[in-house]
Design a protein around this motif. Sequence first.
Motif, PDB file in Angstrom:
ATOM      1  N   LEU A 156      41.828  49.115  32.381  1.00 38.41           N
ATOM      2  CA  LEU A 156      42.886  48.114  32.520  1.00 38.41           C
ATOM      3  C   LEU A 156      42.320  46.711  32.339  1.00 38.41           C
ATOM      4  O   LEU A 156      41.174  46.437  32.694  1.00 38.41           O
ATOM      5  N   ILE A 174      43.918  44.853  44.449  1.00 36.90           N
ATOM      6  CA  ILE A 174      43.267  44.880  43.125  1.00 36.90           C
ATOM      7  C   ILE A 174      41.754  44.916  43.303  1.00 36.90           C
ATOM      8  O   ILE A 174      41.050  45.735  42.704  1.00 36.90           O
ATOM      9  N   LYS A 222      50.044  43.032  36.815  1.00 36.22           N
ATOM     10  CA  LYS A 222      51.367  43.663  36.633  1.00 36.22           C
ATOM     11  C   LYS A 222      51.511  44.853  37.574  1.00 36.22           C
ATOM     12  O   LYS A 222      52.509  45.003  38.270  1.00 36.22           O
ATOM     13  N   LYS A 223      50.450  45.671  37.633  1.00 38.55           N
ATOM     14  CA  LYS A 223      50.484  46.886  38.450  1.00 38.55           C
ATOM     15  C   LYS A 223      50.814  46.573  39.917  1.00 38.55           C
ATOM     16  O   LYS A 223      51.546  47.301  40.571  1.00 38.55           O
ATOM     17  N   TYR A 224      50.259  45.469  40.422  1.00 41.62           N
ATOM     18  CA  TYR A 224      50.484  45.135  41.833  1.00 41.62           C
ATOM     19  C   TYR A 224      51.550  44.036  42.018  1.00 41.62           C
ATOM     20  O   TYR A 224      51.726  43.519  43.122  1.00 41.62           O
ATOM     21  N   ASP A 243      46.911  43.636  33.278  1.00 40.68           N
ATOM     22  CA  ASP A 243      47.464  44.950  33.670  1.00 40.68           C
ATOM     23  C   ASP A 243      47.399  45.123  35.188  1.00 40.68           C
ATOM     24  O   ASP A 243      48.338  45.618  35.812  1.00 40.68           O
ATOM     25  N   TYR A 244      46.277  44.714  35.782  1.00 39.03           N
ATOM     26  CA  TYR A 244      46.141  44.824  37.247  1.00 39.03           C
ATOM     27  C   TYR A 244      47.182  43.951  37.949  1.00 39.03           C
ATOM     28  O   TYR A 244      47.782  44.336  38.933  1.00 39.03           O
ATOM     29  N   GLU A 260      40.537  48.214  44.624  1.00 38.78           N
ATOM     30  CA  GLU A 260      40.553  49.281  43.608  1.00 38.78           C
ATOM     31  C   GLU A 260      39.396  49.120  42.616  1.00 38.78           C
ATOM     32  O   GLU A 260      38.678  50.057  42.326  1.00 38.78           O
TER      33      GLU A 260
END
Length: 276
Positions: free
Chosen positions: A3, A79, A10-12, A7-8, A82
């Motif tokens: 990612l 983030i 957006k993901k969170y 992207d990170y 992870e």
Amino acid sequence: MQLKTSDYLKKYGITLKKSLGQNFLSNEVFAKKIVELSEVNKNDTVLEIGAGAGTLTVALAETGATVYAIEIDERLKPILEERLLTFPNVHLIFSDFLALDLSFLPSGYKCVSNIPYYITAPILKRLIFTPFSALFIMMQKEVGERLLEKPGSSNRGFLTVVLQTVANVEKILTIPKSAFVPNPEVDSVVLKITRKEPFPFADGSQLESFWRFVSNSFSQKRKTIYNNLKTITKDTNVLELIIQEANIPSSARPEQLSEEQFLMLWKTWLKFTNEN
Ligand SMILES: C[S@@+](CC[C@H](N)C(=O)[O-])C[C@H]1O[C@@H](n2cnc3c(N)ncnc32)[C@H](O)[C@@H]1O
């Protein structure tokens, strides 16, 4: 597939805050380059101020160094956790760097950071008082260039003088606006700031005294050093003597003096005024 920073985010569901200086490196290419240029290895202890979404933190972690990554914004915790899950050598600290007790930093540590630009000067002030060996700091291009100015340049400020007194300062990288999300309005540079040995001050209180002295000397840039120092020296006859003894031209303006001349002037001023 790996990612990217965006992207990170957006993901969170994280939207970046301008007020916290949140312009993140958008990919790992520049992060890797900075780590390579700072020659971090597994025996180093590294401080990172403003971990953000962890792009630089991951590159630092991969060297095996002990990394202390400081971040004020707790929304970024998931983030960072992870991305850094597999790196026991990374310690995440959620705190305001300016309020953090820095006594955990060992002598000879390095700082490698893309700092929040809105607090560049306060961050540098704190770092100067710590036992660093080298600082690799990304900052706004104009600010970085000012810190590199030599005596005689009208762009030289009091922080330039203090920094160049305690360290050798060089520019090692320029990074375009396009390397960040969101794109900032200005380009960035990375400065390499290496501690001067022997260090010109015996302790923090001497450095504090020099800091205040240089700051007072620059209080009004268009005035001469003599006129600026009048505000902190009771007796003007003594001040004239100090300037003479330190071999400084009486018409000199603060930006014209070298670090050595400032050190000489400060030492003479202490001797004649018994101040500290
Ligand atoms: C320019 S961004 C850099 C982020 C990341 N290192 C990168 O290169 O992508 C600066 C980071 O510093 C954080 N920050 C702002 N003020 C701070 C403070 N006082 N103490 C610690 N971190 C702070 C912001 O939340 C942001 O994540």
